[in-house]
Design an enzyme around this catalytic site. Structure first.
Site, PDB file in Angstrom:
ATOM      1  N   ASP A   1     109.209  33.055  88.217  1.00  0.00           N
ATOM      2  CA  ASP A   1     110.181  33.826  89.004  1.00  0.00           C
ATOM      3  C   ASP A   1     110.971  32.871  89.908  1.00  0.00           C
ATOM      4  O   ASP A   1     110.383  31.970  90.510  1.00  0.00           O
ATOM      5  CB  ASP A   1     109.421  34.860  89.851  1.00  0.00           C
ATOM      6  CG  ASP A   1     110.314  35.964  90.348  1.00  0.00           C
ATOM      7  OD1 ASP A   1     110.106  37.121  89.956  1.00  0.00           O
ATOM      8  OD2 ASP A   1     111.248  35.665  91.130  1.00  0.00           O
ATOM      9  N   ILE A   2     112.291  33.071  89.994  1.00  0.00           N
ATOM     10  CA  ILE A   2     113.091  32.166  90.846  1.00  0.00           C
ATOM     11  C   ILE A   2     112.965  32.482  92.334  1.00  0.00           C
ATOM     12  O   ILE A   2     113.372  31.692  93.163  1.00  0.00           O
ATOM     13  CB  ILE A   2     114.610  32.159  90.547  1.00  0.00           C
ATOM     14  CG1 ILE A   2     115.166  33.548  90.374  1.00  0.00           C
ATOM     15  CG2 ILE A   2     114.987  31.229  89.447  1.00  0.00           C
ATOM     16  CD1 ILE A   2     116.669  33.584  90.563  1.00  0.00           C
TER      17      ILE A   2
ATOM     18  N   GLN B   1     112.492  48.281  91.510  1.00  0.00           N
ATOM     19  CA  GLN B   1     112.938  47.503  90.343  1.00  0.00           C
ATOM     20  C   GLN B   1     114.372  47.018  90.555  1.00  0.00           C
ATOM     21  O   GLN B   1     115.233  47.777  90.999  1.00  0.00           O
ATOM     22  CB  GLN B   1     112.865  48.373  89.071  1.00  0.00           C
ATOM     23  CG  GLN B   1     113.165  47.589  87.799  1.00  0.00           C
ATOM     24  CD  GLN B   1     113.009  48.427  86.523  1.00  0.00           C
ATOM     25  OE1 GLN B   1     112.889  49.648  86.580  1.00  0.00           O
ATOM     26  NE2 GLN B   1     113.016  47.763  85.390  1.00  0.00           N
TER      27      GLN B   1
ATOM     28  N   HIS C   1     109.374  44.357  82.739  1.00  0.00           N
ATOM     29  CA  HIS C   1     108.654  43.100  82.963  1.00  0.00           C
ATOM     30  C   HIS C   1     107.438  43.338  83.835  1.00  0.00           C
ATOM     31  O   HIS C   1     107.393  44.271  84.630  1.00  0.00           O
ATOM     32  CB  HIS C   1     109.572  42.069  83.635  1.00  0.00           C
ATOM     33  CG  HIS C   1     110.235  42.580  84.877  1.00  0.00           C
ATOM     34  ND1 HIS C   1     111.350  43.377  84.836  1.00  0.00           N
ATOM     35  CD2 HIS C   1     109.925  42.423  86.182  1.00  0.00           C
ATOM     36  CE1 HIS C   1     111.713  43.692  86.075  1.00  0.00           C
ATOM     37  NE2 HIS C   1     110.858  43.140  86.909  1.00  0.00           N
ATOM     38  N   PHE C   2     106.463  42.440  83.685  1.00  0.00           N
ATOM     39  CA  PHE C   2     105.282  42.428  84.542  1.00  0.00           C
ATOM     40  C   PHE C   2     105.333  41.182  85.404  1.00  0.00           C
ATOM     41  O   PHE C   2     105.695  40.102  84.933  1.00  0.00           O
ATOM     42  CB  PHE C   2     104.004  42.422  83.700  1.00  0.00           C
ATOM     43  CG  PHE C   2     103.670  43.783  83.162  1.00  0.00           C
ATOM     44  CD1 PHE C   2     102.795  44.618  83.828  1.00  0.00           C
ATOM     45  CD2 PHE C   2     104.275  44.237  81.998  1.00  0.00           C
ATOM     46  CE1 PHE C   2     102.511  45.889  83.340  1.00  0.00           C
ATOM     47  CE2 PHE C   2     103.990  45.501  81.496  1.00  0.00           C
ATOM     48  CZ  PHE C   2     103.108  46.329  82.171  1.00  0.00           C
ATOM     49  N   HIS C   3     104.975  41.360  86.667  1.00  0.00           N
ATOM     50  CA  HIS C   3     104.836  40.249  87.609  1.00  0.00           C
ATOM     51  C   HIS C   3     103.374  39.807  87.623  1.00  0.00           C
ATOM     52  O   HIS C   3     102.472  40.644  87.699  1.00  0.00           O
ATOM     53  CB  HIS C   3     105.157  40.698  89.041  1.00  0.00           C
ATOM     54  CG  HIS C   3     106.560  41.151  89.265  1.00  0.00           C
ATOM     55  ND1 HIS C   3     107.492  40.368  89.889  1.00  0.00           N
ATOM     56  CD2 HIS C   3     107.192  42.315  88.968  1.00  0.00           C
ATOM     57  CE1 HIS C   3     108.640  41.035  89.984  1.00  0.00           C
ATOM     58  NE2 HIS C   3     108.479  42.225  89.426  1.00  0.00           N
TER      59      HIS C   3
HETATM   60  P1  5GP Z   1     111.898  43.581  89.818  1.00  0.00           P
HETATM   61  O1  5GP Z   1     112.442  43.685  91.213  1.00  0.00           O
HETATM   62  O2  5GP Z   1     112.885  44.158  88.843  1.00  0.00           O
HETATM   63  O3  5GP Z   1     110.520  44.147  89.656  1.00  0.00           O
HETATM   64  O4  5GP Z   1     111.714  42.052  89.523  1.00  0.00           O
HETATM   65  C1  5GP Z   1     112.738  41.227  89.135  1.00  0.00           C
HETATM   66  C2  5GP Z   1     112.259  39.818  89.412  1.00  0.00           C
HETATM   67  O5  5GP Z   1     113.111  38.948  88.712  1.00  0.00           O
HETATM   68  C3  5GP Z   1     112.314  39.416  90.896  1.00  0.00           C
HETATM   69  O6  5GP Z   1     111.044  38.973  91.316  1.00  0.00           O
HETATM   70  C4  5GP Z   1     113.349  38.309  90.918  1.00  0.00           C
HETATM   71  O7  5GP Z   1     113.035  37.282  91.833  1.00  0.00           O
HETATM   72  C5  5GP Z   1     113.346  37.808  89.503  1.00  0.00           C
HETATM   73  N1  5GP Z   1     114.618  37.269  89.041  1.00  0.00           N
HETATM   74  C6  5GP Z   1     115.853  37.792  89.226  1.00  0.00           C
HETATM   75  N2  5GP Z   1     116.789  37.023  88.647  1.00  0.00           N
HETATM   76  C7  5GP Z   1     116.114  35.990  88.058  1.00  0.00           C
HETATM   77  C8  5GP Z   1     116.546  34.855  87.303  1.00  0.00           C
HETATM   78  O8  5GP Z   1     117.716  34.626  87.040  1.00  0.00           O
HETATM   79  N3  5GP Z   1     115.576  34.000  86.883  1.00  0.00           N
HETATM   80  C9  5GP Z   1     114.237  34.211  87.152  1.00  0.00           C
HETATM   81  N4  5GP Z   1     113.383  33.315  86.695  1.00  0.00           N
HETATM   82  N5  5GP Z   1     113.812  35.271  87.868  1.00  0.00           N
HETATM   83  C10 5GP Z   1     114.733  36.142  88.309  1.00  0.00           C
END
Ligand code: 5GP
Length: 146
Positions: A37-38, A101, A107-109
């Site tokens: 994750d970035i 989200q 996706h899974f973290h």
């Molecule tokens: P969500 O909030 O949808 O559960 O998680 C999305 C995740 O994707 C976040 O933790 C965010 O930091 C990560 N993320 C968003 N854009 C990018 C990207 O361009 N590259 C990577 N590696 N992670 C990303």
């Protein structure tokens, strides 16, 4: 975005899968892709996605794709454990903007956690952006454990 809607082919994870934007790969197989994750919540925070499913969330994902993704989640959690020796690992998944989200490709973290409080841990979407070179060095450590 609500739970109802259509898959956006231009979402950031679709672009990563298409190689249009870079990512720090941890593991991949025919069906799944895992990367760091970035904006990590902790050291080694990674994400696992299906390469082929157009599911935005858990309500949409095919059972087959879910099984493939979960098998990779388990592999990545094990490699992360070996590489970083966390005290715990939390695995999270959000459905719909109201649930937190932000990227609408399921996706899974995988978030390593260390005992003794929140040091080095940020809440979901609250962390600092990571240095790409540091992520690559960390990825090398984790990749060595698959
Ligand atoms: P969500 O909030 O949808 O559960 O998680 C999305 C995740 O994707 C976040 O933790 C965010 O930091 C990560 N993320 C968003 N854009 C990018 C990207 O361009 N590259 C990577 N590696 N992670 C990303």
């Amino acid at each position: 975005m609500s739970l109802e809607g259509v898959y956006d082919e231009g979402n950031v994870f679709a672009l990563i899968l298409q190689g249009k934007i870079p990512s720090t790969r941890l593991y991949e197989d025919e069906h799944t892709y895992a990367f760091l994750d970035i904006q990590p919540q902790s050291k080694g925070h990674s994400l696992v996605i299906s390469k082929w499913s157009k599911a935005r969330n858990m309500l949409e994902i095919e059972d087959e794709a879910l099984a493939q993704v979960m098998a990779t989640v388990k592999k990545v959690a094990a490699a992360t454990h070996k590489a970083l020796d966390p005290d715990g690992i939390h695995i999270a998944q959000f459905n719909g903007a109201a649930a937190g989200q932000t990227v609408f490709h399921l996706h899974f973290h995988i978030v390593p956690r260390w005992a003794g409080g929140p040091a080095g841990f940020s809440a979901h979407a609250q962390g600092n952006f990571a240095d790409p070179a540091a992520l690559e060095a960390l990825a090398e450590e984790i990749r060595a454990q698959f």
